[in-house]
Design a protein around this motif. Structure first.
Motif, PDB file in Angstrom:
ATOM      1  N   SER A 132       0.812  -1.220   0.000  1.00  0.00           N
ATOM      2  CA  SER A 132       0.000   0.000   0.000  1.00  0.00           C
ATOM      3  C   SER A 132       0.846   1.271   0.000  1.00  0.00           C
ATOM      4  CB  SER A 132      -0.943   0.013   1.202  1.00  0.00           C
ATOM      5  OG  SER A 132      -0.211   0.128   2.403  1.00  0.00           O
ATOM      6  N   ARG A 133       2.154   1.125  -0.147  1.00  0.00           N
ATOM      7  CA  ARG A 133       3.006   2.316  -0.165  1.00  0.00           C
ATOM      8  C   ARG A 133       2.658   3.164  -1.386  1.00  0.00           C
ATOM      9  NH1 ARG A 133       7.537  -1.660  -1.464  1.00  0.00           N
ATOM     10  NH2 ARG A 133       7.273  -1.862  -3.690  1.00  0.00           N
ATOM     11  N   PRO A 134       2.767   4.463  -1.237  1.00  0.00           N
ATOM     12  CA  PRO A 134       2.487   5.325  -2.387  1.00  0.00           C
ATOM     13  C   PRO A 134       3.589   5.198  -3.431  1.00  0.00           C
ATOM     14  CG  PRO A 134       3.186   6.630  -0.506  1.00  0.00           C
ATOM     15  CD  PRO A 134       3.071   5.209  -0.034  1.00  0.00           C
ATOM     16  N   SER A 135       3.200   5.233  -4.662  1.00  0.00           N
ATOM     17  CA  SER A 135       4.161   5.189  -5.751  1.00  0.00           C
ATOM     18  C   SER A 135       4.956   6.489  -5.765  1.00  0.00           C
ATOM     19  CB  SER A 135       3.426   5.023  -7.084  1.00  0.00           C
ATOM     20  OG  SER A 135       4.292   5.278  -8.157  1.00  0.00           O
ATOM     21  N   GLY A 136       6.218   6.410  -6.084  1.00  0.00           N
ATOM     22  CA  GLY A 136       7.040   7.612  -6.190  1.00  0.00           C
ATOM     23  C   GLY A 136       6.556   8.540  -7.273  1.00  0.00           C
ATOM     24  N   ARG A 137       5.883   7.980  -8.278  1.00  0.00           N
ATOM     25  CA  ARG A 137       5.365   8.794  -9.389  1.00  0.00           C
ATOM     26  C   ARG A 137       4.062   9.472  -9.057  1.00  0.00           C
ATOM     27  NH1 ARG A 137       4.663   4.527 -13.595  1.00  0.00           N
ATOM     28  NH2 ARG A 137       4.766   3.175 -11.813  1.00  0.00           N
ATOM     29  N   SER A 138       3.357   9.012  -8.019  1.00  0.00           N
ATOM     30  CA  SER A 138       2.032   9.548  -7.729  1.00  0.00           C
ATOM     31  C   SER A 138       2.059  10.785  -6.832  1.00  0.00           C
ATOM     32  CB  SER A 138       1.168   8.471  -7.062  1.00  0.00           C
ATOM     33  OG  SER A 138       1.661   8.202  -5.768  1.00  0.00           O
ATOM     34  N   ARG A 139       3.223  11.225  -6.448  1.00  0.00           N
ATOM     35  CA  ARG A 139       3.291  12.389  -5.565  1.00  0.00           C
ATOM     36  C   ARG A 139       3.019  13.660  -6.354  1.00  0.00           C
ATOM     37  NH1 ARG A 139       7.446  11.377  -0.795  1.00  0.00           N
ATOM     38  NH2 ARG A 139       6.915   9.204  -0.495  1.00  0.00           N
ATOM     39  N   ARG A 140       2.156  14.474  -5.805  1.00  0.00           N
ATOM     40  CA  ARG A 140       1.800  15.733  -6.458  1.00  0.00           C
ATOM     41  C   ARG A 140       2.729  16.828  -5.972  1.00  0.00           C
ATOM     42  NH1 ARG A 140      -4.669  15.394  -5.610  1.00  0.00           N
ATOM     43  NH2 ARG A 140      -4.995  13.664  -7.013  1.00  0.00           N
ATOM     44  N   PRO A 141       3.074  17.742  -6.855  1.00  0.00           N
ATOM     45  CA  PRO A 141       3.911  18.864  -6.401  1.00  0.00           C
ATOM     46  C   PRO A 141       3.117  19.773  -5.464  1.00  0.00           C
ATOM     47  CG  PRO A 141       3.289  19.154  -8.703  1.00  0.00           C
ATOM     48  CD  PRO A 141       2.785  17.806  -8.280  1.00  0.00           C
ATOM     49  N   ARG A 142       3.830  20.404  -4.568  1.00  0.00           N
ATOM     50  CA  ARG A 142       3.183  21.356  -3.666  1.00  0.00           C
ATOM     51  C   ARG A 142       2.710  22.566  -4.441  1.00  0.00           C
ATOM     52  NH1 ARG A 142       8.261  21.366  -0.344  1.00  0.00           N
ATOM     53  NH2 ARG A 142       8.431  23.251  -1.540  1.00  0.00           N
ATOM     54  N   PRO A 143       1.571  23.134  -4.043  1.00  0.00           N
ATOM     55  CA  PRO A 143       1.111  24.361  -4.724  1.00  0.00           C
ATOM     56  C   PRO A 143       2.176  25.450  -4.591  1.00  0.00           C
ATOM     57  CG  PRO A 143      -0.584  23.486  -3.250  1.00  0.00           C
ATOM     58  CD  PRO A 143       0.670  22.689  -3.016  1.00  0.00           C
ATOM     59  N   GLY A 144       2.420  26.145  -5.687  1.00  0.00           N
ATOM     60  CA  GLY A 144       3.380  27.230  -5.679  1.00  0.00           C
ATOM     61  C   GLY A 144       4.823  26.748  -5.728  1.00  0.00           C
ATOM     62  N   ALA A 145       5.043  25.498  -6.092  1.00  0.00           N
ATOM     63  CA  ALA A 145       6.413  24.955  -6.124  1.00  0.00           C
ATOM     64  C   ALA A 145       7.079  25.209  -7.473  1.00  0.00           C
ATOM     65  CB  ALA A 145       6.391  23.462  -5.815  1.00  0.00           C
TER      66      ALA A 145
END
Length: 149
Positions: A132-145
């Motif tokens: 159930s670990r999150p995929s490294g590709r599924s991380r969303r960038p922080r707003p304003g990054a």
């Protein structure tokens, strides 16, 4: 002070230090975790097994050996680098420390390999945690990054 008195004082200090380390480790282990038996691979058949506990964190798995006085965990594994291998049952001499209800799974942690023995319920929980670990590709960038607009 005589030499014997000095030796006695040093011996008492060393024994007090060992007792404190043992007590700290005992308190650490009593906080809970999942009972497992772990060994590093490659290993001789039936050899190298160490009893201990796993504790799951958000992204880190730690292993505490029952027979260690080390203040921290004996192994630390990052969730993103863990992969499960083949599953098997105990064989021959492993029945000295395991029952046939035990599941043994090969575990890959970056460049290290282990075998971990669990009871059935703990095995199910562990595989769920790993898978159930999150995929490294599924991380969303922080707003304003500074992403594309």
């Amino acid at each position: 002070m005589t030499i014997w008195m000095t030796v006695l004082v040093v011996l008492v200090v060393v024994l007090a230090g060992l007792a404190a380390a043992f007590l700290y480790r005992l308190i650490t282990l009593r906080r809970g975790g999942t009972a497992v038996i772990l060994r590093s691979l490659p290993a001789a058949p039936g050899a190298g097994w160490r009893h201990g506990i796993f504790r799951y964190g958000e992204n880190v798995l730690v292993f505490y050996k029952l027979s260690s006085l080390r203040p921290g965990p004996d192994r630390r594994m990052v969730r993103q680098t863990l992969d499960l291998g083949e599953r098997r049952r105990p064989e021959k001499s492993e029945f000295d420390i395991m029952t046939e209800d035990i599941a043994i799974v090969e575990l890959y942690d970056a460049d290290r390999r282990y075998e971990v023995a669990f009871d059935r319920g703990a095995f199910t929980a562990f595989t769920s945690w790993v898978e159930s670990r999150p995929s490294g590709r599924s991380r969303r960038p922080r707003p304003g990054a500074g992403g594309a607009r």
